[in-house]
Write an enzyme that holds these catalytic residues in place. Structure first.
Site, PDB file in Angstrom:
ATOM      1  N   HIS A 195       0.838  -1.198   0.000  1.00 36.47           N
ATOM      2  CA  HIS A 195       0.000   0.000   0.000  1.00 36.47           C
ATOM      3  C   HIS A 195       0.872   1.247   0.000  1.00 36.47           C
ATOM      4  O   HIS A 195       2.088   1.175   0.228  1.00 36.47           O
ATOM      5  CB  HIS A 195      -0.939  -0.003   1.211  1.00 36.47           C
ATOM      6  CG  HIS A 195      -0.265  -0.155   2.540  1.00 36.47           C
ATOM      7  ND1 HIS A 195       0.655   0.735   3.015  1.00 36.47           N
ATOM      8  CD2 HIS A 195      -0.376  -1.114   3.495  1.00 36.47           C
ATOM      9  CE1 HIS A 195       1.065   0.337   4.211  1.00 36.47           C
ATOM     10  NE2 HIS A 195       0.467  -0.789   4.519  1.00 36.47           N
TER      11      HIS A 195
HETATM   12  P1  TYD Z   1      -2.212  -3.908   7.211  1.00 33.54           P
HETATM   13  O1  TYD Z   1      -2.218  -2.456   6.823  1.00 33.54           O
HETATM   14  O2  TYD Z   1      -2.625  -4.886   6.170  1.00 33.54           O
HETATM   15  O3  TYD Z   1      -0.787  -4.301   7.769  1.00 33.54           O
HETATM   16  P2  TYD Z   1       0.629  -4.215   7.023  1.00 33.54           P
HETATM   17  O4  TYD Z   1       0.508  -3.249   5.902  1.00 33.54           O
HETATM   18  O5  TYD Z   1       1.531  -3.689   8.058  1.00 33.54           O
HETATM   19  O6  TYD Z   1       0.981  -5.569   6.580  1.00 33.54           O
HETATM   20  O7  TYD Z   1      -3.117  -4.058   8.498  1.00 33.54           O
HETATM   21  C1  TYD Z   1      -3.636  -5.299   8.913  1.00 33.54           C
HETATM   22  C2  TYD Z   1      -4.920  -5.039   9.697  1.00 33.54           C
HETATM   23  O8  TYD Z   1      -4.645  -4.280  10.865  1.00 33.54           O
HETATM   24  C3  TYD Z   1      -5.934  -4.262   8.899  1.00 33.54           C
HETATM   25  O9  TYD Z   1      -7.203  -4.817   9.140  1.00 33.54           O
HETATM   26  C4  TYD Z   1      -5.898  -2.868   9.465  1.00 33.54           C
HETATM   27  C5  TYD Z   1      -5.426  -3.094  10.885  1.00 33.54           C
HETATM   28  N1  TYD Z   1      -4.597  -1.983  11.397  1.00 33.54           N
HETATM   29  C6  TYD Z   1      -5.091  -1.156  12.363  1.00 33.54           C
HETATM   30  O10 TYD Z   1      -6.238  -1.283  12.823  1.00 33.54           O
HETATM   31  N2  TYD Z   1      -4.303  -0.132  12.835  1.00 33.54           N
HETATM   32  C7  TYD Z   1      -3.052   0.083  12.358  1.00 33.54           C
HETATM   33  O11 TYD Z   1      -2.352   1.012  12.817  1.00 33.54           O
HETATM   34  C8  TYD Z   1      -2.548  -0.795  11.338  1.00 33.54           C
HETATM   35  C9  TYD Z   1      -1.169  -0.602  10.788  1.00 33.54           C
HETATM   36  C10 TYD Z   1      -3.362  -1.821  10.895  1.00 33.54           C
END
Ligand code: TYD
Length: 138
Positions: A53
């Protein structure tokens, strides 16, 4: 927008003595923003790709406080760079509007992420083609 040229490696001071090591990261000082949020990623298999992302508003600093991982950064204009995170006193600063993939997690990897914002799902761009479109519109 060429935010990728703002990506930079950060070296934190290790305060070590016979008791072990201590690393301090102060917002606005050791890193270029005030820390509003931290989260950490662990237990990811080596074949997993996380991130995938870009963020409209959030800046991040990533630090592998244990183990190792890699982060691939793309600017949406065909340029990319790969950073190896492999030392607990080294981080990488990621500005807004760069695409990031985290991968190659070692079994013991604990990837600490410091962010400049509170979580807001709306500022995440999770579709790469949309990211490229937005970059080219700017
Ligand atoms: P995601 O953005 O996919 O994690 P990464 O990019 O680090 O691999 O996030 C995974 C899940 O966690 C998603 O459902 C959103 C949630 N989340 C939060 O609620 N708060 C946060 O600060 C982050 C980073 C993720």
């Amino acid at each position: 927008m060429h935010n990728m040229n703002q990506v930079k490696m950060l070296e934190f001071q290790q305060i070590g003595d016979e008791r072990g090591h201590l690393v301090v990261v102060e917002g606005g000082d050791d890193i270029p923003f005030e820390i509003k949020r931290m989260f950490y990623i662990y237990g990811s298999d080596p074949d997993v790709i996380r991130g995938q992302h870009a963020n409209r508003n959030s800046e991040f600093v990533l630090i592998n406080v244990a183990g190792t991982s890699k982060v691939k950064i793309k600017d949406g204009e065909g340029n990319e760079m790969i950073i190896c995170l492999n030392r607990p006193h080294t981080g990488v600063y990621l500005p807004t509007m760069v695409w990031k993939d985290m991968y190659d997690f070692s079994e013991d990897s604990v990837l600490l992420c410091l962010a400049s914002t509170h979580y807001d799902a709306e500022e995440y761009i999770r579709d790469y083609d949309e990211f490229v479109r937005i970059i080219n519109e700017e």
